[in-house]
Design a protein around this motif. Structure first.
Motif, PDB file in Angstrom:
ATOM      1  N   PRO A 175       0.824  -1.220   0.000  1.00 18.37           N
ATOM      2  CA  PRO A 175       0.000   0.000   0.000  1.00 18.37           C
ATOM      3  C   PRO A 175       0.856   1.267   0.000  1.00 18.37           C
ATOM      4  N   VAL A 176       0.249   2.374  -0.433  1.00 17.21           N
ATOM      5  CA  VAL A 176       0.951   3.658  -0.513  1.00 17.21           C
ATOM      6  C   VAL A 176       1.409   4.100   0.869  1.00 17.21           C
ATOM      7  N   ARG A 177       0.561   3.869   1.887  1.00 20.96           N
ATOM      8  CA  ARG A 177       0.928   4.329   3.228  1.00 20.96           C
ATOM      9  C   ARG A 177       2.190   3.642   3.741  1.00 20.96           C
ATOM     10  N   ARG A 178       2.423   2.379   3.282  1.00 20.54           N
ATOM     11  CA  ARG A 178       3.631   1.695   3.731  1.00 20.54           C
ATOM     12  C   ARG A 178       4.871   2.306   3.077  1.00 20.54           C
ATOM     13  N   VAL A 179       4.738   2.696   1.804  1.00 20.97           N
ATOM     14  CA  VAL A 179       5.857   3.351   1.123  1.00 20.97           C
ATOM     15  C   VAL A 179       6.170   4.686   1.790  1.00 20.97           C
ATOM     16  N   ILE A 180       5.122   5.455   2.117  1.00 20.13           N
ATOM     17  CA  ILE A 180       5.334   6.746   2.809  1.00 20.13           C
ATOM     18  C   ILE A 180       5.958   6.513   4.178  1.00 20.13           C
ATOM     19  N   ALA A 181       5.514   5.472   4.876  1.00 24.12           N
ATOM     20  CA  ALA A 181       6.093   5.166   6.188  1.00 24.12           C
ATOM     21  C   ALA A 181       7.574   4.836   6.071  1.00 24.12           C
ATOM     22  N   ASN A 182       7.947   4.095   5.010  1.00 24.78           N
ATOM     23  CA  ASN A 182       9.365   3.784   4.805  1.00 24.78           C
ATOM     24  C   ASN A 182      10.172   5.060   4.546  1.00 24.78           C
ATOM     25  N   LEU A 183       9.613   5.964   3.739  1.00 25.56           N
ATOM     26  CA  LEU A 183      10.312   7.229   3.485  1.00 25.56           C
ATOM     27  C   LEU A 183      10.456   8.045   4.772  1.00 25.56           C
ATOM     28  N   SER A 184       9.412   8.033   5.602  1.00 26.18           N
ATOM     29  CA  SER A 184       9.495   8.737   6.888  1.00 26.18           C
ATOM     30  C   SER A 184      10.540   8.108   7.791  1.00 26.18           C
ATOM     31  N   ALA A 185      10.562   6.766   7.815  1.00 29.10           N
ATOM     32  CA  ALA A 185      11.552   6.079   8.650  1.00 29.10           C
ATOM     33  C   ALA A 185      12.968   6.387   8.166  1.00 29.10           C
ATOM     34  N   GLU A 186      13.148   6.435   6.853  1.00 29.37           N
ATOM     35  CA  GLU A 186      14.460   6.778   6.289  1.00 29.37           C
ATOM     36  C   GLU A 186      14.878   8.190   6.717  1.00 29.37           C
ATOM     37  N   GLY A 187      13.927   9.147   6.629  1.00 31.31           N
ATOM     38  CA  GLY A 187      14.230  10.508   7.063  1.00 31.31           C
ATOM     39  C   GLY A 187      14.511  10.598   8.545  1.00 31.31           C
ATOM     40  N   LEU A 188      13.766   9.827   9.357  1.00 28.21           N
ATOM     41  CA  LEU A 188      13.986   9.848  10.812  1.00 28.21           C
ATOM     42  C   LEU A 188      15.359   9.297  11.176  1.00 28.21           C
ATOM     43  N   LEU A 189      15.764   8.221  10.508  1.00 29.86           N
ATOM     44  CA  LEU A 189      17.102   7.686  10.775  1.00 29.86           C
ATOM     45  C   LEU A 189      18.169   8.736  10.479  1.00 29.86           C
ATOM     46  N   LEU A 190      18.006   9.397   9.353  1.00 31.16           N
ATOM     47  CA  LEU A 190      18.953  10.451   8.985  1.00 31.16           C
ATOM     48  C   LEU A 190      18.862  11.619   9.976  1.00 31.16           C
ATOM     49  N   GLY A 191      17.634  11.957  10.379  1.00 33.93           N
ATOM     50  CA  GLY A 191      17.437  13.061  11.316  1.00 33.93           C
ATOM     51  C   GLY A 191      18.033  12.779  12.681  1.00 33.93           C
ATOM     52  N   MET A 192      17.883  11.546  13.157  1.00 35.17           N
ATOM     53  CA  MET A 192      18.432  11.219  14.481  1.00 35.17           C
ATOM     54  C   MET A 192      19.959  11.262  14.466  1.00 35.17           C
ATOM     55  N   ALA A 193      20.549  10.805  13.369  1.00 33.96           N
ATOM     56  CA  ALA A 193      22.006  10.928  13.250  1.00 33.96           C
ATOM     57  C   ALA A 193      22.416  12.397  13.216  1.00 33.96           C
ATOM     58  N   ALA A 194      21.617  13.231  12.514  1.00 31.17           N
ATOM     59  CA  ALA A 194      21.920  14.660  12.450  1.00 31.17           C
ATOM     60  C   ALA A 194      21.753  15.324  13.804  1.00 31.17           C
ATOM     61  N   VAL A 195      20.782  14.872  14.608  1.00 33.07           N
ATOM     62  CA  VAL A 195      20.593  15.429  15.950  1.00 33.07           C
ATOM     63  C   VAL A 195      21.824  15.183  16.815  1.00 33.07           C
ATOM     64  N   VAL A 196      22.348  13.973  16.745  1.00 38.70           N
ATOM     65  CA  VAL A 196      23.548  13.649  17.532  1.00 38.70           C
ATOM     66  C   VAL A 196      24.740  14.487  17.058  1.00 38.70           C
ATOM     67  N   LEU A 197      24.995  14.455  15.764  1.00 45.81           N
ATOM     68  CA  LEU A 197      26.131  15.215  15.236  1.00 45.81           C
ATOM     69  C   LEU A 197      25.914  16.721  15.376  1.00 45.81           C
ATOM     70  N   GLY A 198      24.686  17.179  15.121  1.00 41.60           N
ATOM     71  CA  GLY A 198      24.388  18.603  15.263  1.00 41.60           C
ATOM     72  C   GLY A 198      24.527  19.062  16.698  1.00 41.60           C
ATOM     73  N   GLY A 199      24.133  18.200  17.654  1.00 42.92           N
ATOM     74  CA  GLY A 199      24.303  18.550  19.060  1.00 42.92           C
ATOM     75  C   GLY A 199      25.766  18.685  19.444  1.00 42.92           C
ATOM     76  N   LEU A 200      26.592  17.749  18.984  1.00 40.30           N
ATOM     77  CA  LEU A 200      28.024  17.796  19.306  1.00 40.30           C
ATOM     78  C   LEU A 200      28.690  19.007  18.649  1.00 40.30           C
ATOM     79  N   PHE A 201      28.425  19.203  17.372  1.00 42.12           N
ATOM     80  CA  PHE A 201      29.019  20.325  16.666  1.00 42.12           C
ATOM     81  C   PHE A 201      28.474  21.650  17.187  1.00 42.12           C
ATOM     82  N   GLY A 202      27.173  21.680  17.502  1.00 41.61           N
ATOM     83  CA  GLY A 202      26.568  22.886  18.040  1.00 41.61           C
ATOM     84  C   GLY A 202      27.131  23.261  19.395  1.00 41.61           C
TER      85      GLY A 202
END
Length: 814
Positions: A722-749
């Protein structure tokens, strides 16, 4: 014409991506150009404002709260070669009572008696902001001008009446500024526009108000070109021998606290602006580079088909370059709009803090030109590189469907062997990130830079607040209304003047103290270094055995009768000394009733935590070693039960008890908090743009992912996903990237915050030792909002997924 139609078709087809990338670039361009323009405006306006008011080169003040006959200081100045212009003044502190919206406001006041001229030829002249005429002497009710900073803070009308200590009503007939008070800096280093009301009056009027007819205590002068200020300073001090024992404290223009803050702040602010805007601009540029490249790479099959039917590489390159041209032009237009919005918002805050008579805002073509050139070049280069790569491959390789997917390169075989839990759909977000490390890294880099800037901005706001809160807590000692009574001279502690303050029914927990200025140098540094650190400190003689209030010792101990000095942690750090080391103190001394200077070596007995380095302490018993034994010029206390601070001020001031000023110790930081509140709008608008940039990056990433993985998604839909599963995968992909950015952004910040607070700010405000602080709950909320924006972004291109024509996407050949 054909290429133009292609370009318009591409623009209609990808308008969301083009606008999104353009906005991303515009934020970077706007922040860099807008904030940099503000600094140029400030520096130009400061120079012209100082010129039009003719600020002094040297200022000589009679020390000890004494005065000399009018004409005595002018005579000294007239006999010194190199002095161009000079004016005598009478400056004294007082208490000012004003009624604002029906409420009484009692604040620290200062009357500056001076010459005034409509031609502006007076040294340290006043500049009318509101009002039509200058005050004149000899009127039934004294006339004056009120400082614009204080008037604007309380929203006072152009004219009105205030009451000066001694129950003297004064008509102020306008708002004015003077170069000493463009930026009001109190003696403790804090901004004072909310609690220091300056009145500019004719010299004769000030003499009458103070009861010191025919007296002056201040001299301001300008020097002829190429005359060294230090030479004239030495001559002024030597000439003071003719003033019957009075001493002159001479400071140069660049030693005036307000001038230091006025001229140093723009450059230091620009350092912060540069750090923020360049990082954000780099993040926006990387985002634009990444998105433009991915947008073109998603058209590899179309490029391959064009090559297969005989199009030349040059002809093929033109079409995507026109897309880059659209992005660059739109980004530049939006960048100018964003830049002006940011600059005018920032200027409104600057003008609230610094009242300059002249503030010019010309368009900074050079600054915008640099930013726009880079902003235009980024999408053009971003488009050119993938197109250049695409036209160098064989058409059959470009058309092949496998090229529509992201290529793992040399990491592909390695990544494919990494075991991951879950089924194939659950592993897909991580696989998508791992199979295109270059794209993942660029996207992660843009998120990281944006979040680092947001972390640093929030941290700077928290650091300022914590620094001044801790300073307030140290001075107040748990009593929010703790106050200081400044006497108008030195009095014996058993004198009627001091005892009347101590026994006043509105006062309790009263203690006497002595406050004197001193110049301090580290003893070892003065021997080994050609130009050792010298600081002007305020030494407070207090009873170290008191049960009411003593400074806190973070190192060393405080003991009654101790022979030594207690330094602030910031001062000790600047001197490079610790407890037990010696410092050389040059201080005023009272010998046979006459003031002189003396130098002695004192050990550092303790270090206290107050962030202002100018605060130093000695035990009250040591005042006798300076010749001030048994004397006091300060009384501290708290209001008696049932009394307010205003009632204390009203009871003590103007009662003939020798009181020059009554001020709440917490008042000195109120204006700092007000200035910080005003500065929050600059921090807030920066954070808003950062959050908006994060949303744009997330939206563009999701939108381009949908385009370049259209065949993958069509295959999944064909198998019933279903379309919602594809959107959920894209959201999960963005969240994984976002959580890594939060850690690195926090350290660099956090590293960026430490650099700004511990290395950049001490250059701007050397008197204050910043206490780095982070409100983690605020950081958590901001990061959660950023992650939410990243997670929600794939929902917007979901409509495109729902309308996908699956058979068309699964075709191998067009």
């Amino acid at each position: 014409m054909l290429r133009l139609r292609w370009t318009l078709r591409d623009a209609r087809r990808r308008w969301l991506q083009i606008v999104g990338i353009s906005f991303t670039l515009a934020i970077g361009i706007g922040l860099f150009a807008g904030l940099s323009s503000v600094t140029e405006w400030r520096l130009t306006s400061i120079d012209k404002s100082l010129e039009v008011t003719n600020m002094y080169d040297l200022r000589a003040t009679v020390t000890g709260g004494t005065e000399v006959p009018a004409g005595a200081l002018a005579r000294i100045a007239s006999e010194i070669d190199g002095v161009a212009e000079y004016n005598e003044r009478l400056v004294f502190d007082t208490q000012i009572d004003a009624v604002v919206d029906g409420e009484e406001v009692l604040v620290h006041g200062r009357v500056v008696g001076m010459e005034m001229s409509p031609s502006g030829s007076v040294v340290n002249d006043v500049y009318l902001i509101e009002g039509d005429v200058l005050p004149t002497a000899g009127t039934p009710t004294p006339q004056a001008l009120i400082d614009r900073n204080f008037a604007a803070f309380l929203d006072l009308p152009t004219s009105g009446v205030v009451t000066v200590g001694g129950d003297i009503d004064v008509n102020y007939i306008g708002h004015a500024v003077s170069p000493e008070y463009f930026l009001i800096v109190e003696g403790n280093g804090s901004l004072g526009k909310s609690n220091l009301a300056v009145l500019f009056a004719p010299l004769a009027t000030a003499q009458d108000m103070s009861g010191k007819a025919g007296s002056v205590n201040d001299l301001v002068l300008t020097l002829e070109p190429d005359v060294e200020a230090e030479v004239v300073r030495a001559q002024l001090i030597d000439a003071a021998a003719s003033l019957d024992g009075a001493l002159l404290d001479v400071i140069a223009r660049d030693e005036t606290p307000s001038y230091i803050g006025l001229t140093g702040s723009p450059e230091i602010d620009q350092g912060i602006y540069d750090a923020i805007s360049l990082l954000l601009f780099a993040g926006a540029a990387f985002a634009a580079l990444n998105f433009s490249a991915r947008m073109v790479e998603a058209q590899r099959r179309e490029i391959g088909a064009a090559m297969a039917i005989g199009e030349t590489p040059r002809s093929i390159t033109v079409r995507p370059l026109l897309i880059g041209l659209q992005i660059g032009i739109l980004g530049m237009i939006l960048g100018v709009v964003v830049g002006y919005a940011i600059s005018f918002q920032t200027v409104s805050v600057v003008q609230e803090i610094v009242r300059l008579p002249i503030f010019e805002q010309p368009f900074q073509g050079a600054i915008y030109g640099r930013a726009l050139a880079i902003g235009f070049a980024v999408p053009m280069l971003a488009v050119f590189w993938p197109v250049f790569r695409a036209v160098r491959v064989r058409p059959v390789d470009a058309i092949r469907s496998s090229h529509l997917a992201s290529r793992g390169g040399s990491l592909g075989p390695i990544i494919s062997r990494i075991p991951l839990p879950g089924r194939s759909l659950e592993r897909m977000p991580i696989r998508n990130l791992m199979r295109a490390p270059r794209r993942t890294f660029l996207t992660l880099l843009t998120f990281t830079m944006s979040l680092a800037i947001m972390f640093a901005m929030l941290g700077m706001s928290s650091t300022f607040t914590t620094t001044f809160d801790e300073g307030n807590k140290e001075l107040l000692g748990g009593e929010s209304d703790r106050f200081s009574v400044q006497m108008d001279s030195f009095y014996p502690v058993d004198s009627p003047q001091v005892q009347d303050v101590l026994t006043d029914p509105t006062v309790q927990l009263g203690e006497t103290a002595m406050v004197l200025g001193a110049n301090v140098t580290a003893a070892e540094a003065s021997e080994d270094v050609d130009d050792p650190t010298r600081l002007d400190l305020v030494v407070r003689f207090v009873d170290f055995g008191s049960n009411v209030w003593t400074p806190t010792a973070t190192q060393g101990t405080l003991s009654r009768g101790a022979q030594g000095i207690v330094l602030a942690d910031k001062a000790a750090s600047d001197f490079g000394v610790e407890v037990g080391d010696d410092v050389i103190v040059t201080h005023p001394a009272l010998v046979d009733g006459a003031f002189t200077y003396d130098t002695r070596t004192l050990p550092v007995t303790a270090i206290h935590p107050h962030p202002l380095r100018l605060n130093a302490y000695m035990d009250l018993s040591q005042a006798s070693t300076w010749g001030f034994g048994g004397l006091a010029n300060i009384v501290t206390g708290v209001p008696a039960d049932g009394s307010s601070l205003n009632e204390v001020k009203r009871s003590l001031f103007g009662s003939g008890k020798g009181v020059a000023l009554v001020q709440g110790l917490g008042d000195s930081f109120r204006s700092v908090e007000d200035s910080l509140d005003q500065s929050q709008s600059v921090f807030l608008i920066t954070r808003i743009f950062v959050i908006f940039l994060v949303m744009l990056i997330a939206f563009n990433t999701a939108n381009i992912n949908v385009d370049e993985r259209s065949r993958d998604h069509a295959t999944m839909f064909a198998y019933g996903v279903p379309v919602r599963r594809v959107i959920a995968n894209l959201s999960a992909e963005g969240l994984l990237l976002g959580m890594a950015a939060v850690v690195l952004g926090g350290l660099f910040g956090y590293a960026l915050l430490l650099w700004m607070a511990l290395f950049l700010m001490p250059t701007a405000i050397p008197e204050i030792g910043m206490i780095v602080s982070v409100r983690w709950w605020e950081m958590a909320v901001s990061f959660v909002l950023a992650l939410a924006a990243i997670a929600v972004a794939p929902v917007f291109p979901g409509r495109k997924l729902k309308k996908m024509f699956i058979p068309g996407q699964l075709r191998v050949m067009e």
